[in-house]
Design a protein around this motif. Structure first.
Motif, PDB file in Angstrom:
ATOM      1  N   GLY A 162       0.861  -1.183  -0.064  1.00  0.00           N
ATOM      2  CA  GLY A 162      -0.022   0.177   0.057  1.00  0.00           C
ATOM      3  C   GLY A 162       0.718   1.321  -0.088  1.00  0.00           C
ATOM      4  N   ARG A 163       0.575   1.984   0.937  1.00  0.00           N
ATOM      5  CA  ARG A 163       1.194   3.402   0.880  1.00  0.00           C
ATOM      6  C   ARG A 163       2.580   3.437   1.857  1.00  0.00           C
ATOM      7  NH1 ARG A 163      -0.722   8.904   0.514  1.00  0.00           N
ATOM      8  NH2 ARG A 163      -2.846   8.127  -0.500  1.00  0.00           N
ATOM      9  N   VAL A 202       2.768   8.192  -2.487  1.00  0.00           N
ATOM     10  CA  VAL A 202       1.864   7.168  -2.711  1.00  0.00           C
ATOM     11  C   VAL A 202       2.835   6.197  -3.636  1.00  0.00           C
ATOM     12  CG1 VAL A 202      -0.096   6.441  -4.393  1.00  0.00           C
ATOM     13  CG2 VAL A 202       0.094   8.735  -3.091  1.00  0.00           C
ATOM     14  N   LEU A 241       3.442   1.811  -4.220  1.00  0.00           N
ATOM     15  CA  LEU A 241       2.860   0.361  -4.058  1.00  0.00           C
ATOM     16  C   LEU A 241       4.253  -0.397  -3.670  1.00  0.00           C
ATOM     17  CD1 LEU A 241       0.609  -0.021  -6.927  1.00  0.00           C
ATOM     18  CD2 LEU A 241       0.084   0.571  -4.707  1.00  0.00           C
ATOM     19  N   GLU A 270       4.183  -2.806  -8.493  1.00  0.00           N
ATOM     20  CA  GLU A 270       4.097  -2.134  -9.480  1.00  0.00           C
ATOM     21  C   GLU A 270       4.674  -2.603 -10.895  1.00  0.00           C
ATOM     22  OE1 GLU A 270       4.459   1.919  -7.821  1.00  0.00           O
ATOM     23  OE2 GLU A 270       5.809   2.141  -9.609  1.00  0.00           O
ATOM     24  N   ILE A 287       1.975  -5.028 -12.272  1.00  0.00           N
ATOM     25  CA  ILE A 287       0.737  -4.303 -12.859  1.00  0.00           C
ATOM     26  C   ILE A 287       1.251  -3.730 -14.166  1.00  0.00           C
ATOM     27  CG2 ILE A 287      -0.553  -2.342 -12.664  1.00  0.00           C
ATOM     28  CD1 ILE A 287      -0.496  -2.938  -9.510  1.00  0.00           C
ATOM     29  N   ARG A 288       2.481  -2.942 -14.435  1.00  0.00           N
ATOM     30  CA  ARG A 288       2.872  -2.438 -15.651  1.00  0.00           C
ATOM     31  C   ARG A 288       3.132  -3.523 -16.691  1.00  0.00           C
ATOM     32  NH1 ARG A 288       8.270   0.864 -14.921  1.00  0.00           N
ATOM     33  NH2 ARG A 288       8.801  -1.568 -14.333  1.00  0.00           N
ATOM     34  N   LEU A 289       3.644  -4.742 -16.352  1.00  0.00           N
ATOM     35  CA  LEU A 289       4.096  -5.570 -17.358  1.00  0.00           C
ATOM     36  C   LEU A 289       3.053  -6.760 -17.760  1.00  0.00           C
ATOM     37  CD1 LEU A 289       7.796  -6.309 -16.126  1.00  0.00           C
ATOM     38  CD2 LEU A 289       7.195  -4.812 -17.900  1.00  0.00           C
ATOM     39  N   SER A 290       2.126  -6.579 -16.969  1.00  0.00           N
ATOM     40  CA  SER A 290       1.213  -7.671 -17.309  1.00  0.00           C
ATOM     41  C   SER A 290       0.163  -7.581 -18.171  1.00  0.00           C
ATOM     42  CB  SER A 290       0.012  -8.002 -15.828  1.00  0.00           C
ATOM     43  OG  SER A 290      -0.773  -9.014 -16.210  1.00  0.00           O
ATOM     44  N   PRO A 336      -5.586  -8.949 -16.578  1.00  0.00           N
ATOM     45  CA  PRO A 336      -5.996  -8.542 -15.394  1.00  0.00           C
ATOM     46  C   PRO A 336      -5.228  -8.678 -14.118  1.00  0.00           C
ATOM     47  CG  PRO A 336      -7.700  -8.906 -16.475  1.00  0.00           C
ATOM     48  CD  PRO A 336      -6.618  -9.622 -17.301  1.00  0.00           C
ATOM     49  N   VAL A 337      -4.803  -7.595 -13.317  1.00  0.00           N
ATOM     50  CA  VAL A 337      -4.058  -7.882 -11.979  1.00  0.00           C
ATOM     51  C   VAL A 337      -5.093  -7.499 -10.772  1.00  0.00           C
ATOM     52  CG1 VAL A 337      -2.023  -7.472 -10.611  1.00  0.00           C
ATOM     53  CG2 VAL A 337      -1.986  -7.291 -12.970  1.00  0.00           C
ATOM     54  N   LEU A 338      -5.417  -8.457  -9.899  1.00  0.00           N
ATOM     55  CA  LEU A 338      -6.062  -8.290  -8.284  1.00  0.00           C
ATOM     56  C   LEU A 338      -4.989  -7.917  -7.558  1.00  0.00           C
ATOM     57  CD1 LEU A 338      -8.620  -8.547  -7.285  1.00  0.00           C
ATOM     58  CD2 LEU A 338      -8.370 -10.758  -6.793  1.00  0.00           C
ATOM     59  N   VAL A 339      -4.961  -6.749  -6.949  1.00  0.00           N
ATOM     60  CA  VAL A 339      -4.065  -6.272  -6.139  1.00  0.00           C
ATOM     61  C   VAL A 339      -4.862  -6.115  -4.608  1.00  0.00           C
ATOM     62  CG1 VAL A 339      -2.445  -4.319  -5.572  1.00  0.00           C
ATOM     63  CG2 VAL A 339      -3.297  -4.747  -7.902  1.00  0.00           C
ATOM     64  N   ILE A 340      -4.109  -6.908  -3.682  1.00  0.00           N
ATOM     65  CA  ILE A 340      -4.716  -7.077  -2.354  1.00  0.00           C
ATOM     66  C   ILE A 340      -3.644  -6.264  -1.405  1.00  0.00           C
ATOM     67  CG2 ILE A 340      -5.361  -8.448  -0.459  1.00  0.00           C
ATOM     68  CD1 ILE A 340      -6.239 -10.525  -2.808  1.00  0.00           C
ATOM     69  N   ARG A 341      -3.991  -5.388  -0.485  1.00  0.00           N
ATOM     70  CA  ARG A 341      -3.373  -4.678   0.224  1.00  0.00           C
ATOM     71  C   ARG A 341      -3.117  -5.334   1.512  1.00  0.00           C
ATOM     72  NH1 ARG A 341      -3.623  -0.165   3.911  1.00  0.00           N
ATOM     73  NH2 ARG A 341      -5.794  -0.205   3.543  1.00  0.00           N
ATOM     74  N   ILE A 368       3.250   4.755 -15.324  1.00  0.00           N
ATOM     75  CA  ILE A 368       3.006   3.136 -14.936  1.00  0.00           C
ATOM     76  C   ILE A 368       1.516   3.041 -14.669  1.00  0.00           C
ATOM     77  CG2 ILE A 368       3.390   1.162 -13.285  1.00  0.00           C
ATOM     78  CD1 ILE A 368       5.867   2.902 -12.654  1.00  0.00           C
ATOM     79  N   ALA A 383      -3.454   1.823  -3.253  1.00  0.00           N
ATOM     80  CA  ALA A 383      -2.566   1.902  -2.029  1.00  0.00           C
ATOM     81  C   ALA A 383      -3.675   2.130  -0.700  1.00  0.00           C
ATOM     82  CB  ALA A 383      -1.841   3.532  -2.112  1.00  0.00           C
ATOM     83  N   PRO A 427      -9.844  -5.742  -2.057  1.00  0.00           N
ATOM     84  CA  PRO A 427      -8.906  -5.946  -3.369  1.00  0.00           C
ATOM     85  C   PRO A 427      -9.517  -5.181  -4.276  1.00  0.00           C
ATOM     86  CG  PRO A 427      -9.741  -7.963  -2.257  1.00  0.00           C
ATOM     87  CD  PRO A 427     -10.518  -6.915  -1.510  1.00  0.00           C
ATOM     88  N   VAL A 428      -8.350  -4.836  -5.377  1.00  0.00           N
ATOM     89  CA  VAL A 428      -8.599  -3.869  -6.440  1.00  0.00           C
ATOM     90  C   VAL A 428      -8.217  -4.819  -7.806  1.00  0.00           C
ATOM     91  CG1 VAL A 428      -8.323  -2.016  -7.632  1.00  0.00           C
ATOM     92  CG2 VAL A 428      -8.334  -1.837  -5.019  1.00  0.00           C
ATOM     93  N   LEU A 429      -9.290  -5.028  -8.711  1.00  0.00           N
ATOM     94  CA  LEU A 429      -8.819  -5.625  -9.813  1.00  0.00           C
ATOM     95  C   LEU A 429      -8.652  -4.600 -10.955  1.00  0.00           C
ATOM     96  CD1 LEU A 429      -8.756  -8.380 -11.375  1.00  0.00           C
ATOM     97  CD2 LEU A 429     -11.309  -8.010 -12.091  1.00  0.00           C
ATOM     98  N   LEU A 430      -7.232  -4.706 -11.560  1.00  0.00           N
ATOM     99  CA  LEU A 430      -6.938  -3.772 -12.438  1.00  0.00           C
ATOM    100  C   LEU A 430      -7.030  -4.377 -13.690  1.00  0.00           C
ATOM    101  CD1 LEU A 430      -4.096  -2.318 -10.615  1.00  0.00           C
ATOM    102  CD2 LEU A 430      -6.246  -1.107 -10.893  1.00  0.00           C
ATOM    103  N   VAL A 431      -8.007  -3.759 -14.611  1.00  0.00           N
ATOM    104  CA  VAL A 431      -8.154  -4.578 -16.068  1.00  0.00           C
ATOM    105  C   VAL A 431      -7.165  -3.909 -17.001  1.00  0.00           C
ATOM    106  CG1 VAL A 431      -9.942  -4.750 -17.816  1.00  0.00           C
ATOM    107  CG2 VAL A 431     -10.705  -4.837 -15.441  1.00  0.00           C
ATOM    108  N   LYS A 432      -6.781  -4.597 -17.845  1.00  0.00           N
ATOM    109  CA  LYS A 432      -5.654  -4.240 -18.751  1.00  0.00           C
ATOM    110  C   LYS A 432      -6.308  -4.041 -20.087  1.00  0.00           C
ATOM    111  CE  LYS A 432      -1.674  -4.306 -17.890  1.00  0.00           C
ATOM    112  NZ  LYS A 432      -0.708  -3.463 -17.129  1.00  0.00           N
TER     113      LYS A 432
END
Lengths: 94, 140
Positions: free
Chosen positions: A57-58, A64, A66, A71, A74-77, A80-85, B120, B130, B135-140
């Motif tokens: 997270g922060r 800010v 991650l 990070e 997320i950039r390279l994928s 979809p990426v499911l991000v869990i803090r 990014i 952050a 959970p947050v699902l980021l769609v590409k």
């Protein structure tokens, strides 16, 4: 390092199995490679639909940011990426 | 599952919607979707000049422009949804909505309209990831 990785995988495996989810695991040694690349490289072989990644997270006052690993993923994928803090925030290094 | 879908009408909104509709385990008959359009506030100077009624009309029109096509799309699918809009800082309004709606997840794109080619991740997605407790699902 290998032992540590195996332990992480064993813990994850146990959690998935107790939830009744089919699980496969793999320990990758990726020297000289960035974490994001090593993860994203596995998308095709596994025909993955989704990457799930944790983050701190922060971090840092007013910044800010991650976890840099998340990070990169997320950039390279390409998928979809499911991000869990992570719920517990580690204390800031002095 | 209750899902928040921030919508600014960009291509990423479409991608997020398409993703949800093709994944029944996320958006089945027992799930609920909250589509949220957040708009930047007008400067106070503008508000004083044209009056708050016109400003409100403007926001309402903008919201319709984004939300109407989404609503038309969602009507064709068997999903429970609500569409709403608000004025404020996008990341803050999204985080507020998570708490208010007791949502389980956010689905959004890595970029919206505020796209900076080299970034990014857009600043909205970054702040939401952050600070969100879900959970947050980021769609590409």
């Amino acid at each position: 390092m290998q032992d540590n990785g195996q332990k992480v995988l064993a813990d994850a495996r146990a959690i998935a199995q107790s939830a009744g989810v089919a699980v496969d695991d793999r320990l990758v040694e990726a020297r000289g490679m960035r974490l994001g690349e090593a993860v994203v490289r596995e998308v095709d072989p596994y025909k993955a639909d989704l990457i799930v990644v944790g983050t701190h997270g922060r971090r840092g006052l007013g910044r800010v940011l991650l976890g840099s690993g998340a990070e990169q993923v997320i950039r390279l994928s390409p998928i979809p990426v499911l991000v869990i803090r992570s719920p517990e925030q580690p204390p800031l290094p002095a | 599952m209750k899902i928040i879908l921030p919508a600014d009408g960009s291509d990423f909104t479409k991608k997020a919607l398409a993703y949800l509709m093709t994944h029944e385990n996320l958006c089945g008959p027992n799930d609920e979707l909250v589509v949220l359009n957040v708009q930047a506030p007008m400067p106070p100077r503008v508000k004083r000049m044209v009056g708050s009624a016109s400003v409100n009309n403007y926001h309402e029109e903008e919201a319709k422009r984004v939300l109407d096509p989404i609503e038309r799309f969602l009507k064709r699918h068997s999903v429970h949804y609500t569409c709403r809009w608000t004025v404020g800082v996008p990341s803050q309004e999204i985080l507020k909505a998570i708490g208010k709606e007791k949502a389980h997840m956010v689905v959004m794109g890595t970029h919206g309209h505020g796209l900076l080619g080299t970034a990014i991740m857009g600043s909205v997605a970054q702040r939401v990831v952050a600070d969100a407790d879900v959970p947050v699902l980021l769609v590409k």
